[in-house]
Scaffold this motif. Structure first.
Motif, PDB file in Angstrom:
ATOM      1  N   ILE A  25       0.844  -1.197   0.000  1.00  0.00           N
ATOM      2  CA  ILE A  25       0.000   0.000   0.000  1.00  0.00           C
ATOM      3  C   ILE A  25       0.878   1.245   0.000  1.00  0.00           C
ATOM      4  N   THR A  26       1.906   1.261   0.833  1.00  0.00           N
ATOM      5  CA  THR A  26       2.846   2.382   0.884  1.00  0.00           C
ATOM      6  C   THR A  26       4.260   1.830   0.876  1.00  0.00           C
ATOM      7  N   THR A  52       8.369   1.223   7.984  1.00  0.00           N
ATOM      8  CA  THR A  52       7.823  -0.055   7.537  1.00  0.00           C
ATOM      9  C   THR A  52       6.791   0.132   6.433  1.00  0.00           C
ATOM     10  N   THR A  53       6.883  -0.702   5.409  1.00  0.00           N
ATOM     11  CA  THR A  53       5.917  -0.719   4.317  1.00  0.00           C
ATOM     12  C   THR A  53       4.619  -1.352   4.807  1.00  0.00           C
ATOM     13  N   LEU A  54       3.481  -0.794   4.372  1.00  0.00           N
ATOM     14  CA  LEU A  54       2.179  -1.365   4.711  1.00  0.00           C
ATOM     15  C   LEU A  54       1.700  -2.251   3.571  1.00  0.00           C
ATOM     16  N   PHE A  55       1.151  -3.406   3.908  1.00  0.00           N
ATOM     17  CA  PHE A  55       0.646  -4.353   2.913  1.00  0.00           C
ATOM     18  C   PHE A  55      -0.812  -4.683   3.200  1.00  0.00           C
ATOM     19  N   ALA A  56      -1.633  -4.693   2.149  1.00  0.00           N
ATOM     20  CA  ALA A  56      -3.006  -5.187   2.259  1.00  0.00           C
ATOM     21  C   ALA A  56      -2.980  -6.683   2.015  1.00  0.00           C
ATOM     22  N   VAL A  80      -9.344  -6.303   0.850  1.00  0.00           N
ATOM     23  CA  VAL A  80      -9.818  -7.231   1.871  1.00  0.00           C
ATOM     24  C   VAL A  80      -8.702  -7.395   2.888  1.00  0.00           C
ATOM     25  N   GLU A  81      -9.008  -7.124   4.127  1.00  0.00           N
ATOM     26  CA  GLU A  81      -8.032  -7.251   5.203  1.00  0.00           C
ATOM     27  C   GLU A  81      -8.435  -8.433   6.070  1.00  0.00           C
TER      28      GLU A  81
END
Length: 92
Positions: A34-35, A47-51, A65-66
């Protein structure tokens, strides 16, 4: 049932049954970034954010969807999914 087991046993089969990654033009992206993480200096990032899942149709991202472990209330990841959707919308 932990989050990984919930994804494998419940979420992925339901998404595939609904046609994701099966219907022409649809893609199911797993662990989608995500980022990149904000810059924190000295050429480092936070930290990188992941969906957990991003739903794409004809190359357009239309849903996130989380996943959470099965024992948590079903709305537990709603705020997180909304935050990710807003971040993706802002980064266009």
């Amino acid at each position: 049932m932990n989050e990984a087991q919930t994804k494998h046993d419940l979420i992925e089969p339901a998404l595939r049954k609904a046609g994701w990654d099966i219907v022409e033009g649809s893609r199911l992206r797993l662990e989608f970034p995500i980022t990149k993480g904000r810059l924190i200096g000295q050429n480092r990032r936070a930290t990188t954010l992941f969906a957990d899942y991003v739903l794409e149709y004809k190359n357009r991202r239309i849903g996130i969807v989380e996943a959470k472990k099965r024992d948590e209330y079903y709305t537990q990841g709603l705020g997180q999914a909304k935050d990710y959707a807003e971040r993706k919308k802002a980064s266009r």
